[in-house]
Structures are given as C-alpha cells and as structure tokens.
Design a protein around this motif. Structure first.
Motif, PDB file in Angstrom:
ATOM      1  N   LEU A  36       1.794  12.394   0.833  1.00  0.00           N
ATOM      2  CA  LEU A  36       2.715  11.335   1.230  1.00  0.00           C
ATOM      3  C   LEU A  36       4.066  11.481   0.545  1.00  0.00           C
ATOM      4  O   LEU A  36       4.157  11.445  -0.684  1.00  0.00           O
ATOM      5  CB  LEU A  36       2.114   9.961   0.917  1.00  0.00           C
ATOM      6  N   SER A  37       5.088  11.616   1.330  1.00  0.00           N
ATOM      7  CA  SER A  37       6.447  11.765   0.821  1.00  0.00           C
ATOM      8  C   SER A  37       6.861  10.510   0.049  1.00  0.00           C
ATOM      9  O   SER A  37       6.698   9.388   0.541  1.00  0.00           O
ATOM     10  CB  SER A  37       7.394  11.986   1.993  1.00  0.00           C
ATOM     11  N   GLY A  38       7.356  10.698  -1.152  1.00  0.00           N
ATOM     12  CA  GLY A  38       7.817   9.578  -1.959  1.00  0.00           C
ATOM     13  C   GLY A  38       6.742   8.911  -2.793  1.00  0.00           C
ATOM     14  O   GLY A  38       7.021   7.974  -3.527  1.00  0.00           O
ATOM     15  N   THR A  59      -5.709  -2.365   6.646  1.00  0.00           N
ATOM     16  CA  THR A  59      -4.514  -2.013   7.422  1.00  0.00           C
ATOM     17  C   THR A  59      -3.591  -1.186   6.537  1.00  0.00           C
ATOM     18  O   THR A  59      -3.664  -1.249   5.299  1.00  0.00           O
ATOM     19  CB  THR A  59      -3.732  -3.260   7.895  1.00  0.00           C
ATOM     20  N   VAL A  60      -2.726  -0.429   7.165  1.00  0.00           N
ATOM     21  CA  VAL A  60      -1.747   0.357   6.414  1.00  0.00           C
ATOM     22  C   VAL A  60      -0.836  -0.569   5.614  1.00  0.00           C
ATOM     23  O   VAL A  60      -0.463  -0.267   4.480  1.00  0.00           O
ATOM     24  CB  VAL A  60      -0.925   1.248   7.371  1.00  0.00           C
ATOM     25  N   GLU A  61      -0.514  -1.712   6.183  1.00  0.00           N
ATOM     26  CA  GLU A  61       0.375  -2.671   5.522  1.00  0.00           C
ATOM     27  C   GLU A  61      -0.203  -3.201   4.210  1.00  0.00           C
ATOM     28  O   GLU A  61       0.531  -3.675   3.353  1.00  0.00           O
ATOM     29  CB  GLU A  61       0.709  -3.825   6.469  1.00  0.00           C
ATOM     30  N   ASP A  62      -1.535  -3.119   4.026  1.00  0.00           N
ATOM     31  CA  ASP A  62      -2.167  -3.539   2.769  1.00  0.00           C
ATOM     32  C   ASP A  62      -1.663  -2.727   1.583  1.00  0.00           C
ATOM     33  O   ASP A  62      -1.775  -3.163   0.437  1.00  0.00           O
ATOM     34  CB  ASP A  62      -3.690  -3.412   2.849  1.00  0.00           C
ATOM     35  N   THR A  73       8.636   1.277   1.776  1.00  0.00           N
ATOM     36  CA  THR A  73       7.898   2.526   1.558  1.00  0.00           C
ATOM     37  C   THR A  73       6.762   2.647   2.558  1.00  0.00           C
ATOM     38  O   THR A  73       6.555   3.703   3.161  1.00  0.00           O
ATOM     39  CB  THR A  73       7.349   2.593   0.118  1.00  0.00           C
ATOM     40  N   VAL A  74       6.043   1.564   2.769  1.00  0.00           N
ATOM     41  CA  VAL A  74       4.928   1.572   3.719  1.00  0.00           C
ATOM     42  C   VAL A  74       5.438   1.922   5.114  1.00  0.00           C
ATOM     43  O   VAL A  74       4.850   2.763   5.801  1.00  0.00           O
ATOM     44  CB  VAL A  74       4.186   0.216   3.730  1.00  0.00           C
ATOM     45  N   GLN A  75       6.521   1.321   5.532  1.00  0.00           N
ATOM     46  CA  GLN A  75       7.074   1.600   6.856  1.00  0.00           C
ATOM     47  C   GLN A  75       7.496   3.066   6.992  1.00  0.00           C
ATOM     48  O   GLN A  75       7.322   3.669   8.041  1.00  0.00           O
ATOM     49  CB  GLN A  75       8.265   0.689   7.160  1.00  0.00           C
ATOM     50  N   ARG A  76       8.015   3.632   5.914  1.00  0.00           N
ATOM     51  CA  ARG A  76       8.489   5.015   5.948  1.00  0.00           C
ATOM     52  C   ARG A  76       7.338   6.015   6.054  1.00  0.00           C
ATOM     53  O   ARG A  76       7.464   7.045   6.703  1.00  0.00           O
ATOM     54  CB  ARG A  76       9.323   5.302   4.688  1.00  0.00           C
ATOM     55  N   ASP A  80       1.931   8.780   8.389  1.00  0.00           N
ATOM     56  CA  ASP A  80       1.190   9.826   7.678  1.00  0.00           C
ATOM     57  C   ASP A  80      -0.074   9.291   7.004  1.00  0.00           C
ATOM     58  O   ASP A  80      -0.696   9.987   6.219  1.00  0.00           O
ATOM     59  CB  ASP A  80       2.089  10.478   6.624  1.00  0.00           C
ATOM     60  N   ILE A  81      -0.440   8.041   7.307  1.00  0.00           N
ATOM     61  CA  ILE A  81      -1.586   7.411   6.661  1.00  0.00           C
ATOM     62  C   ILE A  81      -2.711   7.192   7.658  1.00  0.00           C
ATOM     63  O   ILE A  81      -2.495   6.712   8.770  1.00  0.00           O
ATOM     64  CB  ILE A  81      -1.176   6.056   6.039  1.00  0.00           C
TER      65      ILE A  81
END
Length: 101
Positions: A36-38, A59-62, A73-76, A80-81
């Motif tokens: 994961l970038s960053g 969820t990814v947002e978690d 960061t999550v949105q970026r 890739d998740i």
C-alpha cells in the motif's frame, strides 16, 4: 552526467512501483507496508494490531479507525485493498457491464 541521469531514472522507476491489492484481514504488517502506497511499517503494524484487537475489517472505510490513518489516506488507497481473498479472484463488474444486464 550520463551516469547521474541513469541513476535518477532507476530511482524513479524503483519508487514508482504500482501497488498490488492486499487483503488487510490476513496480510502481515510487512506485506501491507510493501503493498500500500503511503503506508509504512509502523502504520501497517497499527493495522494488524487494530485487526487483532477488534476483529476483521468489515469495510475499507474502517481503516480510518486505525490511529494514524485518516479518511483521505483510505480514499487514496482503497482500490488496492481487499477484505477477503475471494475478492481477488472475482472479476470486477464495470458500470458498462451492469447496463447490459
């Protein structure tokens, strides 16, 4: 000068590696940080610690609940998740494909 340009080009190529989707519910910290970038090793360790303490991410947002990781960061990195290994095997539907059905 030519050697400097070659070295600069090689460095840019090495740092511009595209991320590989990673299952944040099963990957270790090293795999997460490399994929994961960053997300460095410390944030990846925080992801694993959070997952161990609270259970798998639903969820990814978690991910925004992990200390040091914000919504931007999550949105970026969300593309890739993965939350399960079956997501990697399943073909993704596109909006165009959905309209045809």
């Amino acid at each position: 000068m030519k050697k400097l340009l070659i070295a600069l080009f090689a460095t840019l190529c090495a740092t511009n590696v595209s991320a590989v989707p990673v299952n944040i519910n099963s990957a270790d910290a090293t795999t997460i940080s490399e994929s994961l970038s960053g997300i460095g090793q410390k944030k990846a360790e925080a992801i694993v610690k959070y997952r161990t303490e609270t259970g798998p991410f639903k969820t990814v947002e978690d991910l925004a609940n992990v200390a040091g990781i914000g919504e931007k960061t999550v949105q970026r990195i969300k593309s890739d998740i993965l939350l399960s290994d079956s997501e990697a095997a399943a073909p993704k539907k596109t909006a165009k494909a959905d309209k045809k059905q």
